[in-house]
Design a protein around this motif. Structure first.
Motif, PDB file in Angstrom:
ATOM      1  N   ALA A   1      36.897  41.318  39.857  1.00  0.00           N
ATOM      2  CA  ALA A   1      38.258  40.792  39.799  1.00  0.00           C
ATOM      3  C   ALA A   1      39.201  41.906  40.245  1.00  0.00           C
ATOM      4  CB  ALA A   1      38.599  40.329  38.384  1.00  0.00           C
ATOM      5  N   VAL A   2      39.761  41.773  41.451  1.00  0.00           N
ATOM      6  CA  VAL A   2      40.548  42.846  42.058  1.00  0.00           C
ATOM      7  C   VAL A   2      42.033  42.487  41.960  1.00  0.00           C
ATOM      8  CG1 VAL A   2      40.871  44.286  44.093  1.00  0.00           C
ATOM      9  CG2 VAL A   2      38.636  43.229  43.653  1.00  0.00           C
ATOM     10  N   GLU A   3      42.800  43.320  41.279  1.00  0.00           N
ATOM     11  CA  GLU A   3      44.204  43.023  41.003  1.00  0.00           C
ATOM     12  C   GLU A   3      44.981  44.332  40.816  1.00  0.00           C
ATOM     13  OE1 GLU A   3      47.761  41.878  40.316  1.00  0.00           O
ATOM     14  OE2 GLU A   3      46.306  40.283  40.716  1.00  0.00           O
ATOM     15  N   PRO A   4      46.075  44.550  41.557  1.00  0.00           N
ATOM     16  CA  PRO A   4      46.801  45.811  41.449  1.00  0.00           C
ATOM     17  C   PRO A   4      47.807  45.884  40.299  1.00  0.00           C
ATOM     18  CG  PRO A   4      47.758  44.478  43.177  1.00  0.00           C
ATOM     19  CD  PRO A   4      46.555  43.721  42.685  1.00  0.00           C
ATOM     20  N   ARG A   5      48.247  44.749  39.738  1.00  0.00           N
ATOM     21  CA  ARG A   5      49.289  44.769  38.706  1.00  0.00           C
ATOM     22  C   ARG A   5      48.695  45.152  37.356  1.00  0.00           C
ATOM     23  NH1 ARG A   5      51.617  38.863  39.751  1.00  0.00           N
ATOM     24  NH2 ARG A   5      49.363  38.582  40.123  1.00  0.00           N
ATOM     25  N   ASN A   6      49.232  46.213  36.772  1.00  0.00           N
ATOM     26  CA  ASN A   6      48.641  46.834  35.595  1.00  0.00           C
ATOM     27  C   ASN A   6      48.527  45.886  34.402  1.00  0.00           C
ATOM     28  OD1 ASN A   6      47.616  49.171  34.085  1.00  0.00           O
ATOM     29  ND2 ASN A   6      49.559  49.041  32.985  1.00  0.00           N
ATOM     30  N   MET A   7      49.570  45.093  34.138  1.00  0.00           N
ATOM     31  CA  MET A   7      49.538  44.203  32.984  1.00  0.00           C
ATOM     32  C   MET A   7      48.460  43.131  33.130  1.00  0.00           C
ATOM     33  SD  MET A   7      51.823  45.249  30.804  1.00  0.00           S
ATOM     34  CE  MET A   7      52.659  44.017  29.820  1.00  0.00           C
ATOM     35  N   ARG A   8      48.285  42.636  34.344  1.00  0.00           N
ATOM     36  CA  ARG A   8      47.221  41.663  34.583  1.00  0.00           C
ATOM     37  C   ARG A   8      45.844  42.313  34.416  1.00  0.00           C
ATOM     38  NH1 ARG A   8      51.334  39.000  34.502  1.00  0.00           N
ATOM     39  NH2 ARG A   8      51.853  37.239  35.856  1.00  0.00           N
ATOM     40  N   VAL A   9      45.727  43.539  34.893  1.00  0.00           N
ATOM     41  CA  VAL A   9      44.463  44.270  34.755  1.00  0.00           C
ATOM     42  C   VAL A   9      44.124  44.461  33.278  1.00  0.00           C
ATOM     43  CG1 VAL A   9      43.329  46.492  35.139  1.00  0.00           C
ATOM     44  CG2 VAL A   9      44.632  45.413  36.987  1.00  0.00           C
ATOM     45  N   GLN A  10      45.115  44.850  32.490  1.00  0.00           N
ATOM     46  CA  GLN A  10      44.884  45.043  31.057  1.00  0.00           C
ATOM     47  C   GLN A  10      44.449  43.744  30.391  1.00  0.00           C
ATOM     48  OE1 GLN A  10      47.783  47.331  28.758  1.00  0.00           O
ATOM     49  NE2 GLN A  10      48.640  48.116  30.665  1.00  0.00           N
ATOM     50  N   PHE A  11      45.094  42.645  30.768  1.00  0.00           N
ATOM     51  CA  PHE A  11      44.694  41.356  30.190  1.00  0.00           C
ATOM     52  C   PHE A  11      43.259  41.021  30.557  1.00  0.00           C
ATOM     53  CE2 PHE A  11      43.882  36.870  31.039  1.00  0.00           C
ATOM     54  CZ  PHE A  11      43.917  36.393  29.734  1.00  0.00           C
ATOM     55  N   MET A  12      42.898  41.168  31.822  1.00  0.00           N
ATOM     56  CA  MET A  12      41.544  40.810  32.228  1.00  0.00           C
ATOM     57  C   MET A  12      40.493  41.691  31.565  1.00  0.00           C
ATOM     58  SD  MET A  12      41.694  39.520  36.203  1.00  0.00           S
ATOM     59  CE  MET A  12      42.457  41.000  36.904  1.00  0.00           C
TER      60      MET A  12
ATOM     61  N   GLY B   1      45.027  38.123  39.530  1.00  0.00           N
ATOM     62  CA  GLY B   1      46.067  37.703  38.590  1.00  0.00           C
ATOM     63  C   GLY B   1      45.576  37.696  37.161  1.00  0.00           C
ATOM     64  N   ALA B   2      45.660  36.536  36.518  1.00  0.00           N
ATOM     65  CA  ALA B   2      45.183  36.406  35.136  1.00  0.00           C
ATOM     66  C   ALA B   2      43.731  35.939  35.087  1.00  0.00           C
ATOM     67  CB  ALA B   2      46.072  35.437  34.355  1.00  0.00           C
ATOM     68  N   GLY B   3      43.080  35.824  36.268  1.00  0.00           N
ATOM     69  CA  GLY B   3      41.641  35.591  36.259  1.00  0.00           C
ATOM     70  C   GLY B   3      41.131  34.289  36.819  1.00  0.00           C
ATOM     71  N   CYS B   4      41.997  33.483  37.439  1.00  0.00           N
ATOM     72  CA  CYS B   4      41.519  32.260  38.097  1.00  0.00           C
ATOM     73  C   CYS B   4      41.446  32.488  39.603  1.00  0.00           C
ATOM     74  CB  CYS B   4      42.438  31.078  37.800  1.00  0.00           C
ATOM     75  SG  CYS B   4      42.223  30.380  36.154  1.00  0.00           S
ATOM     76  N   PRO B   5      40.329  32.201  40.242  1.00  0.00           N
ATOM     77  CA  PRO B   5      39.141  31.488  39.747  1.00  0.00           C
ATOM     78  C   PRO B   5      38.016  32.364  39.219  1.00  0.00           C
ATOM     79  CG  PRO B   5      38.948  31.739  42.117  1.00  0.00           C
ATOM     80  CD  PRO B   5      40.262  32.379  41.724  1.00  0.00           C
ATOM     81  N   VAL B   6      38.178  33.685  39.218  1.00  0.00           N
ATOM     82  CA  VAL B   6      37.015  34.551  39.034  1.00  0.00           C
ATOM     83  C   VAL B   6      36.417  34.467  37.628  1.00  0.00           C
ATOM     84  CG1 VAL B   6      38.376  36.631  38.482  1.00  0.00           C
ATOM     85  CG2 VAL B   6      36.105  36.858  39.530  1.00  0.00           C
ATOM     86  N   PHE B   7      37.238  34.313  36.592  1.00  0.00           N
ATOM     87  CA  PHE B   7      36.669  34.233  35.240  1.00  0.00           C
ATOM     88  C   PHE B   7      35.853  32.947  35.049  1.00  0.00           C
ATOM     89  CE2 PHE B   7      38.871  37.975  34.162  1.00  0.00           C
ATOM     90  CZ  PHE B   7      38.449  38.404  32.914  1.00  0.00           C
ATOM     91  N   PRO B   8      36.391  31.766  35.371  1.00  0.00           N
ATOM     92  CA  PRO B   8      35.559  30.564  35.248  1.00  0.00           C
ATOM     93  C   PRO B   8      34.286  30.635  36.083  1.00  0.00           C
ATOM     94  CG  PRO B   8      37.859  29.948  35.404  1.00  0.00           C
ATOM     95  CD  PRO B   8      37.797  31.420  35.665  1.00  0.00           C
ATOM     96  N   LEU B   9      34.362  31.185  37.296  1.00  0.00           N
ATOM     97  CA  LEU B   9      33.167  31.299  38.131  1.00  0.00           C
ATOM     98  C   LEU B   9      32.156  32.253  37.511  1.00  0.00           C
ATOM     99  CD1 LEU B   9      34.799  31.396  41.687  1.00  0.00           C
ATOM    100  CD2 LEU B   9      33.464  29.513  40.694  1.00  0.00           C
ATOM    101  N   ALA B  10      32.623  33.363  36.952  1.00  0.00           N
ATOM    102  CA  ALA B  10      31.708  34.312  36.312  1.00  0.00           C
ATOM    103  C   ALA B  10      31.043  33.696  35.083  1.00  0.00           C
ATOM    104  CB  ALA B  10      32.459  35.584  35.928  1.00  0.00           C
ATOM    105  N   ILE B  11      31.760  32.817  34.402  1.00  0.00           N
ATOM    106  CA  ILE B  11      31.197  32.163  33.224  1.00  0.00           C
ATOM    107  C   ILE B  11      30.081  31.202  33.609  1.00  0.00           C
ATOM    108  CG2 ILE B  11      31.726  30.473  31.410  1.00  0.00           C
ATOM    109  CD1 ILE B  11      34.509  31.866  31.185  1.00  0.00           C
ATOM    110  N   VAL B  12      30.257  30.447  34.687  1.00  0.00           N
ATOM    111  CA  VAL B  12      29.249  29.437  35.051  1.00  0.00           C
ATOM    112  C   VAL B  12      28.152  29.988  35.950  1.00  0.00           C
ATOM    113  CG1 VAL B  12      30.908  27.558  34.783  1.00  0.00           C
ATOM    114  CG2 VAL B  12      30.538  28.543  37.058  1.00  0.00           C
ATOM    115  N   MET B  13      28.349  31.185  36.520  1.00  0.00           N
ATOM    116  CA  MET B  13      27.332  31.781  37.392  1.00  0.00           C
ATOM    117  C   MET B  13      26.987  33.186  36.930  1.00  0.00           C
ATOM    118  SD  MET B  13      28.230  30.436  41.258  1.00  0.00           S
ATOM    119  CE  MET B  13      29.962  30.908  41.294  1.00  0.00           C
ATOM    120  N   PRO B  14      26.296  33.323  35.791  1.00  0.00           N
ATOM    121  CA  PRO B  14      25.993  34.651  35.248  1.00  0.00           C
ATOM    122  C   PRO B  14      25.058  35.471  36.116  1.00  0.00           C
ATOM    123  CG  PRO B  14      24.805  32.955  34.044  1.00  0.00           C
ATOM    124  CD  PRO B  14      25.763  32.244  34.948  1.00  0.00           C
ATOM    125  N   GLN B  15      24.384  34.842  37.099  1.00  0.00           N
ATOM    126  CA  GLN B  15      23.454  35.565  37.976  1.00  0.00           C
ATOM    127  C   GLN B  15      24.169  36.318  39.088  1.00  0.00           C
ATOM    128  OE1 GLN B  15      24.092  32.352  38.203  1.00  0.00           O
ATOM    129  NE2 GLN B  15      24.061  31.694  40.341  1.00  0.00           N
TER     130      GLN B  15
END
Length: 229
Positions: free
Chosen positions: A123-134, A104-118
């Motif tokens: 982020a797998v999403e088929p909707r083009n507008m969401r992909v562009q945002f991410m 979707g718009a990145g929850c939970p994957v963006f917060p998790l990527a921020i706190v776990m840089p290792q």
């Protein structure tokens, strides 16, 4: 108001983290606030969040997204560094692969990527507008450990994954069947659900439920995990 200046929301998130035994560095918190601002303020990719939820994005959506990290951090502190019970805790140095289905718009994957840089996130999403945002958000936040995949999960080509997650996507059973073929042996599937929707799973020995509540929310939620034996 920017979440960089929303002290009430910042305090709610930080209190939630402290109650779960975690304190994040200021730089990490700043990236979480910046991501929240991108979701709430970006308009060119359609309506990413409701007006009601935009007022509590840190305490509702960021806090919820970080629950897998909080649970794993707690397990690490309990079992000690030499008695690992899940694959994320094996090392903080080698690269693990974690995919989020229907990001979707990145929850939970963006917060998790921020706190776990290792960890390497997808982020797998088929909707083009969401992909562009991410894609835009990834670049603005400088998340080198995150790859945005604009496909359905089943056609993403991702395999041999250590973790697969999703948030409020479908039923647990449907989500698990989609995820399982791409998990490595010993990998883990995680999903965030309303507890009422998964309470019946508590009797399944293959499944672990971690119940929790969020700041100023009456509803009970659950992190549901299942390993791929």
């Amino acid at each position: 108001m920017s979440y960089r200046n929303n002290i009430e929301q910042q305090n709610l998130l930080n209190q939630f983290l402290r109650e779960n035994g975690v304190e994040l560095p200021g730089e990490t918190l700043g990236k979480l606030y910046d991501y929240a601002d991108l979701v709430v303020e970006t308009k060119q990719f359609g309506n990413l969040i409701s007006a009601k939820d935009s007022e509590k994005f840190l305490s509702r959506h960021i806090a919820d997204s970080l629950v897998p990290y909080l649970v794993m951090s707690h397990e690490l502190s309990v079992v000690g560094k030499n008695e690992y019970k899940n694959p994320l805790l094996k090392t903080q140095n080698s690269e693990l692969k974690w995919a989020d289905m229907g990001a979707g718009a990145g929850c939970p994957v963006f917060p998790l990527a921020i706190v776990m840089p290792q960890v390497q996130f997808y982020a797998v999403e088929p909707r083009n507008m969401r992909v562009q945002f991410m894609q835009m958000a990834k670049e603005k936040l400088g998340l080198k450990n995150l790859t945005v995949v604009g496909k359905r999960f089943e056609t993403s080509g991702l395999t041999d994954l250590d973790f697969i997650s999703c948030r409020a996507l479908s039923t647990f059973e449907n989500d698990w069947e989609r995820a399982r073929p791409a998990l490595k042996k010993g990998g883990m599937f995680l999903t965030l659900k309303s507890y009422n929707n998964v309470a019946q799973l508590e009797s399944d020995p293959a499944i672990i439920l971690h119940k929790y509540t969020l700041p100023n929310e009456e509803q009970v939620y659950a992190l549901v995990t299942r390993g791929n034996e």
